[in-house]
Motif scaffolding. Structure first.
Motif, PDB file in Angstrom:
ATOM      1  N   ASP A   1      27.250  44.838  40.119  1.00 18.99           N
ATOM      2  CA  ASP A   1      26.095  44.313  41.331  1.00 18.99           C
ATOM      3  C   ASP A   1      27.001  44.181  42.507  1.00 18.99           C
ATOM      4  O   ASP A   1      28.245  44.438  42.613  1.00 18.99           O
ATOM      5  CB  ASP A   1      25.407  43.071  41.010  1.00 18.99           C
ATOM      6  CG  ASP A   1      24.388  43.210  39.773  1.00 18.99           C
ATOM      7  OD1 ASP A   1      23.829  44.534  39.808  1.00 18.99           O
ATOM      8  OD2 ASP A   1      23.646  42.338  39.255  1.00 18.99           O
ATOM      9  N   GLY A   2      26.562  43.748  43.655  1.00 21.25           N
ATOM     10  CA  GLY A   2      27.069  43.222  44.692  1.00 21.25           C
ATOM     11  C   GLY A   2      27.622  44.404  45.776  1.00 21.25           C
ATOM     12  O   GLY A   2      28.227  44.309  46.567  1.00 21.25           O
TER      13      GLY A   2
ATOM     14  N   SER B   1      23.051  47.532  43.675  1.00 21.01           N
ATOM     15  CA  SER B   1      24.173  47.681  42.706  1.00 21.01           C
ATOM     16  C   SER B   1      25.023  48.639  43.110  1.00 21.01           C
ATOM     17  O   SER B   1      24.605  49.785  43.886  1.00 21.01           O
ATOM     18  CB  SER B   1      23.688  47.971  41.299  1.00 21.01           C
ATOM     19  OG  SER B   1      23.274  49.250  40.993  1.00 21.01           O
ATOM     20  N   VAL B   2      26.406  48.652  42.873  1.00 22.47           N
ATOM     21  CA  VAL B   2      27.147  49.730  43.358  1.00 22.47           C
ATOM     22  C   VAL B   2      26.853  51.221  42.753  1.00 22.47           C
ATOM     23  O   VAL B   2      26.793  52.110  43.518  1.00 22.47           O
ATOM     24  CB  VAL B   2      28.806  49.516  42.642  1.00 22.47           C
ATOM     25  CG1 VAL B   2      29.645  50.643  43.025  1.00 22.47           C
ATOM     26  CG2 VAL B   2      29.191  48.166  43.509  1.00 22.47           C
ATOM     27  N   PHE B   3      26.507  51.338  41.563  1.00 19.06           N
ATOM     28  CA  PHE B   3      25.914  52.315  40.870  1.00 19.06           C
ATOM     29  C   PHE B   3      24.541  52.944  41.950  1.00 19.06           C
ATOM     30  O   PHE B   3      24.597  54.190  42.190  1.00 19.06           O
ATOM     31  CB  PHE B   3      25.490  52.631  39.618  1.00 19.06           C
ATOM     32  CG  PHE B   3      24.767  53.544  38.917  1.00 19.06           C
ATOM     33  CD1 PHE B   3      25.610  54.502  38.561  1.00 19.06           C
ATOM     34  CD2 PHE B   3      23.450  53.617  38.982  1.00 19.06           C
ATOM     35  CE1 PHE B   3      25.194  55.765  37.938  1.00 19.06           C
ATOM     36  CE2 PHE B   3      22.807  54.900  38.353  1.00 19.06           C
ATOM     37  CZ  PHE B   3      23.653  55.749  37.747  1.00 19.06           C
TER      38      PHE B   3
ATOM     39  N   ASN C   1      34.623  48.885  37.596  1.00 20.64           N
ATOM     40  CA  ASN C   1      35.279  49.349  36.241  1.00 20.64           C
ATOM     41  C   ASN C   1      34.265  49.853  35.282  1.00 20.64           C
ATOM     42  O   ASN C   1      34.519  49.935  34.243  1.00 20.64           O
ATOM     43  CB  ASN C   1      35.607  47.696  35.425  1.00 20.64           C
ATOM     44  CG  ASN C   1      36.810  46.994  35.964  1.00 20.64           C
ATOM     45  OD1 ASN C   1      37.787  47.484  36.607  1.00 20.64           O
ATOM     46  ND2 ASN C   1      36.644  45.698  36.336  1.00 20.64           N
ATOM     47  N   GLN C   2      33.287  50.546  36.216  1.00 22.86           N
ATOM     48  CA  GLN C   2      32.119  51.110  35.423  1.00 22.86           C
ATOM     49  C   GLN C   2      32.428  52.850  35.197  1.00 22.86           C
ATOM     50  O   GLN C   2      33.485  53.359  36.044  1.00 22.86           O
ATOM     51  CB  GLN C   2      30.862  51.321  36.097  1.00 22.86           C
ATOM     52  CG  GLN C   2      30.255  49.944  36.039  1.00 22.86           C
ATOM     53  CD  GLN C   2      29.025  49.784  36.926  1.00 22.86           C
ATOM     54  OE1 GLN C   2      28.881  49.211  37.831  1.00 22.86           O
ATOM     55  NE2 GLN C   2      28.082  50.748  36.696  1.00 22.86           N
TER      56      GLN C   2
ATOM     57  N   ALA D   1      32.521  50.548  54.572  1.00 23.19           N
ATOM     58  CA  ALA D   1      33.527  50.171  54.032  1.00 23.19           C
ATOM     59  C   ALA D   1      33.794  50.663  52.739  1.00 23.19           C
ATOM     60  O   ALA D   1      34.588  51.401  51.864  1.00 23.19           O
ATOM     61  CB  ALA D   1      33.919  48.479  53.920  1.00 23.19           C
ATOM     62  N   LEU D   2      32.294  50.444  51.906  1.00 20.02           N
ATOM     63  CA  LEU D   2      32.227  50.923  50.420  1.00 20.02           C
ATOM     64  C   LEU D   2      32.176  52.508  50.580  1.00 20.02           C
ATOM     65  O   LEU D   2      32.820  53.229  49.652  1.00 20.02           O
ATOM     66  CB  LEU D   2      31.021  50.400  49.913  1.00 20.02           C
ATOM     67  CG  LEU D   2      30.842  50.773  48.181  1.00 20.02           C
ATOM     68  CD1 LEU D   2      31.917  50.559  47.453  1.00 20.02           C
ATOM     69  CD2 LEU D   2      29.683  50.203  47.868  1.00 20.02           C
TER      70      LEU D   2
END
Length: 897
Positions: free
Chosen positions: A656-657, A663-665, A703-704, A743-744
């Motif tokens: 998440d986050g 979520s990142v995904f 880490n996914q 940034a992401l």
């Protein structure tokens, strides 16, 4: 020799920086614009020294224009015809921009060198020191100063004092050195020149090619053109695209280009005069050879108009009178040498009719000919010519004497162009010494080769016809009938750990499906939190989809954000589950939904393609991959597709986050659907492409390890999203991504995309995904895709990359108003307000009804300090959008100007 601070009147710096493009302005008694009252004699420039920083700034601008002209025209014969024409047009604009500066400050030079000015020797010493020894100057830069030094020499000769005599000698030595520099570049050889005196210019060892190479490090031709409102379209459409169908241009009998002249027939034309010295020298050369010519005069060099529109002739008018008496045709080159394609109404007519009035005052026998400055004209300008009974004369051979400081180079260019064309109209300018030097050599060669020279006799020449490109093919489509979706998001679990982002993820997906991909809202079943029970989820599949009217040509998209679980079976195989809101961790094997059930649902659906995206972690599905196809859309429409993309493996936690509460995904998935998943650039995002973008991107920042595959029963079909064209005109109201999101995204995009990527299948093994081949796309579609990428990059504040994409769109589609506006706004965002204004002007020419472009144009002019133009743009905006939410703010802006 030690350089001294430059403390001189502004005119000197301006005249110097104009360089080889120096323009000597013959001042009339008054300098009123057409139709305006005469203002009397111009006010003399002040004798006081100007601020050194201000002088340096003006010099840099002028010298930069001189250098940019060289970059624009370097190797210009290797450019396609359209690009060459645009480069010359912008080069001329830069040249005349310098002329304007020089004309306004010309009197200051007279004041500087006047014997009554006590600081003249110090100022001239500083100026000459700069020319002679400034380390930033190349030899070729110094060629720019020849005509100025000659004027200074003549002015100093009027002073009989001892310092003036010494200064006269020094300037004479500098002129000798400049002559040596010119011969050096004519020969293009490296050699060491002797000592020309302690105070004179010391020659370096440079080749012209080396000089040009250095300038190209400072500027690029494409960027110079772009900053001046020009993007040259592709001469040949990119591979894989289909050219646009365009109507064949109509022959315009109102213009003369010289292409209809008999073979070996030349018309000589001279623009921008009259000049107080060089025009008469050119006339004498023509008379010696017995050659006719046409001179196109700028009205302000002839005189001015009073309040009633009556001509008030100046000194330059006498030069033109002599030309007419000697039998030369003298035509109209506008009043102020403005770019008339940007003028309208009375101002446009004044530019044409004001000079015509002055020419008629000189002699009623003036030639009824007109040449548009820079060759830039519009339909209104052509209509104004017709009303005034004037005929437009263009050219097909450009001497480039306005840019090239070397006479022999001008000669060679003209002769080569004439040899290639075989006939035509040659463009010279009678305001340069280098033209005077080049002309005899040109005439000697052409006469020797049997060319004849035509004068104006009242007849016209016809323009050659053009051939229209092949028509465009009909664009392809994905072929879906209806689009369905089931979107599930669960944060508020009763017995499982609560989540924070799943509901927002589901909402983001729903909005994207509806707003971007036109899924009908009633066909997007959405279950959030307490709604997402086991029974409701299964009912959504069985009742809403399986029995709710889904047809064989439809598509179904399924998104689940929530907990996932994995149970190891007695056989050793893992089985994955999605966890409804009412599931109990102690008995999820019975109250969760196994992936085998999802698989059964997928096989029971009648839709052509179904795509399941699970923002949860699973393993244990036996998935397969179908092969790609070269005829993708045609074959894809025949094949059933059942595909799944998951956020990670069974032993991994979903990260998440991500930005904006995702979520990142899911954030990465949304970025892919926004356009980044279109890996081959054809405007289609397949499930395979989406997986190829999402899986490695997510793995690189978490880490996914997302997994992707086809469910059993799939026949190799690929779910397809067709990207709609973005229609947003960038403006101050356009939202950009947050710092966190940018940034992401930078991390997500850090890994370059390859033609094939390796991702996990849902059993934990590896598979290679090959991006499908691009579907044949029209140039219009390619332009839209480039604009869309530019918009995405702008929102990420990647301005250079966004500029490149909007430029690409305009190369593919020169009339693309949306891309023109967006390119302008990228310049605006970087505080390049003049460049931005040029592109907003282009936008409103392409689409005069586009209100937001006028608002942007007003903002750009306001920032650039041009209040009058800003008000005019704001006024048009308010006329087009009087009730817009921004209208009150625009009215306030107008009041402050």
């Amino acid at each position: 020799m030690t350089s001294k601070p430059i403390k001189i009147a502004a005119t000197v710096v301006v005249a110097l920086a104009a360089g080889a493009c120096i323009y000597t302005y013959t001042r009339p008694a008054a300098t009123a614009t057409p139709g305006a009252p005469a203002s009397g004699s111009p006010v003399a420039a002040p004798q006081s020294a100007v601020d050194t920083a201000a002088v340096a700034s003006q010099f840099r601008d002028l010298l930069a224009n001189f250098r940019k002209i060289i970059v624009l025209l370097a190797d210009e014969q290797s450019l396609p015809e359209g690009a060459r024409d645009e480069a010359r047009k912008v080069g001329q604009a830069l040249f005349h921009e310098n002329q304007e500066r020089i004309a306004k400050l010309d009197l200051a030079l007279d004041q500087l060198t006047a014997p009554t000015n006590p600081g003249r020797f110090e100022a001239l010493d500083s100026l000459l020191t700069y020319i002679e020894s400034d380390p930033s100057l190349y030899d070729a830069d110094r060629l720019a100063f020849r005509e100025l030094l000659q004027s200074m020499l003549a002015d100093v000769a009027k002073d009989s004092s001892l310092p003036a005599i010494k200064l006269h000698k020094r300037i004479s030595e500098d002129l000798d050195a400049l002559g040596e520099i010119e011969r050096n570049y004519e020969k293009e050889i490296r050699q060491i020149f002797g000592n020309l005196g302690q105070r004179s210019i010391e020659l370096k060892r440079e080749r012209w090619d080396d000089y040009v190479a250095q300038l190209k490090k400072l500027y690029s031709r494409e960027q110079i053109l772009k900053e001046n409102g020009i993007v040259v379209p592709y001469a040949v459409p990119p591979a894989g695209s289909v050219p646009e169908a365009k109507p064949a241009p109509k022959k315009d009998e109102a213009e003369i280009f010289g292409l209809g002249l008999p073979k070996k027939t030349i018309v000589l034309t001279f623009d921008d005069g009259p000049h107080r010295r060089y025009t008469e020298e050119i006339s004498a050369i023509l008379k010696q050879y017995g050659v006719p010519a046409v001179f196109f005069n700028v009205g302000r060099n002839l005189g001015s108009l009073d309040a009633e529109g009556h001509a008030k002739l100046g000194a330059g008018a006498e030069v033109s009178r002599k030309l007419m008496q000697e039998g030369y045709a003298v035509g109209n080159h506008s009043f102020s040498h403005a770019q008339l394609s940007k003028q309208t109404g009375d101002k446009l007519k004044g530019e044409i009719l004001g000079t015509d009035t002055l020419l008629k005052a000189i002699s009623p026998e003036r030639a009824a000919l007109f040449r548009f400055p820079y060759g830039a004209r519009n339909s209104e300008g052509m209509a104004a010519l017709a009303d005034a009974h004037l005929k437009s004369v263009m050219w097909n051979i450009d001497s480039l004497d306005w840019a090239d400081p070397v006479p022999s180079s001008i000669t060679n260019r003209v002769l080569a162009s004439v040899d290639k064309a075989g006939r035509g109209i040659v463009l010279f300018h009678d305001i340069h010494e280098r033209t005077v030097k080049a002309l005899p050599a040109v005439l000697d060669k052409l006469i020797a080769e049997g060319y004849q020279f035509a004068g104006w006799d009242g007849t016209s020449f016809q323009v050659a016809k053009s051939t229209a490109p092949a028509p465009e093919k009909v664009p392809v489509t994905t072929g879906y009938a209806n689009s369905w979706a089931v979107v599930i998001g669960i944060d508020d679990y009763a017995k499982w750990p609560k989540l924070q982002y799943a509901v927002r993820d589901a909402q983001g997906i729903r909005e994207t499906l509806i707003e971007k991909f036109a899924f009908a809202p009633e066909r997007v079943v959405t279950l959030k939190n307490g709604e997402a029970t086991r029974n409701n989820i299964l009912a959504a599949f069985h009742d809403k989809l399986a029995h709710g009217g889904v047809q064989k040509n439809d598509r179904i998209f399924v998104f689940f954000a929530g907990h996932g679980a994995t149970r190891k079976l007695s056989s050793g195989r893992d089985l994955g589950y999605i966890v409804p809101v009412d599931s109990d961790p102690a008995q999820f094997a019975t109250d969760a939904i196994p992936m085998t059930e999802i698989q059964n649902i997928a096989e029971s659906l009648t839709a052509k393609h179904a795509f399941f995206v699970m923002d949860a972690c699973y393993s244990g599905l036996g998935l397969t991959r179908g092969a790609g196809s070269s005829s993708f859309l045609r074959d894809n429409a025949r094949r059933i597709g059942r595909q799944m993309l998951t956020a990670g493996g069974g032993d991994q936690l979903v990260a998440d986050g991500g930005p904006n509460g995702h979520s990142v995904f899911t954030w990465t998935l949304l970025q892919g659907l926004a356009g980044k998943g279109d890996l081959n650039g054809d405007g289609l995002i397949t499930a395979t492409e989406l997986a190829a973008y999402v899986a490695p991107a997510v793995s690189s920042v978490s880490n996914q390890t997302p997994a992707f595959g086809s469910l059993p029963g799939s026949e190799g079909g690929d779910f397809v999203f067709e990207l709609p064209g973005e229609t947003e005109f960038l403006s101050p109201n356009t939202t950009q991504l947050s710092t966190e999101a940018i940034a992401l995204n930078s991390k997500l995009d850090a890994k370059p995309q390859a033609a094939s990527v390796t991702v996990k299948d849902l059993q934990g093994g590896e598979q290679k995904i090959v991006t499908p081949g691009a579907v044949p796309t029209s140039t219009r579609q390619l332009a839209q895709r480039a604009n869309d990428r530019g918009l995405q990059l702008y929102k990420e504040k990647q301005y250079a990359a966004a500029e490149a994409q909007f430029t690409e769109a305009l190369k593919l589609r020169p009339d693309f108003a949306l891309a023109a506006n967006n390119l302008g706004f990228v310049f605006y965002k970087q505080e390049k307000y003049r460049e931005a204004a040029r592109w907003f002007e282009n936008t409103v020419r392409m689409d005069p009804s586009r209100a937001i472009a006028y608002l942007n144009l007003g903002d750009a002019y306001a920032k650039a300090g041009d209040a009058a133009k800003a008000k005019a743009a704001y006024k048009t905006y308010l006329e087009l959008a009087p009730t817009a939410s921004t209208a009150p703010a625009v009215r306030q802006k107008m009041e402050k100007l």
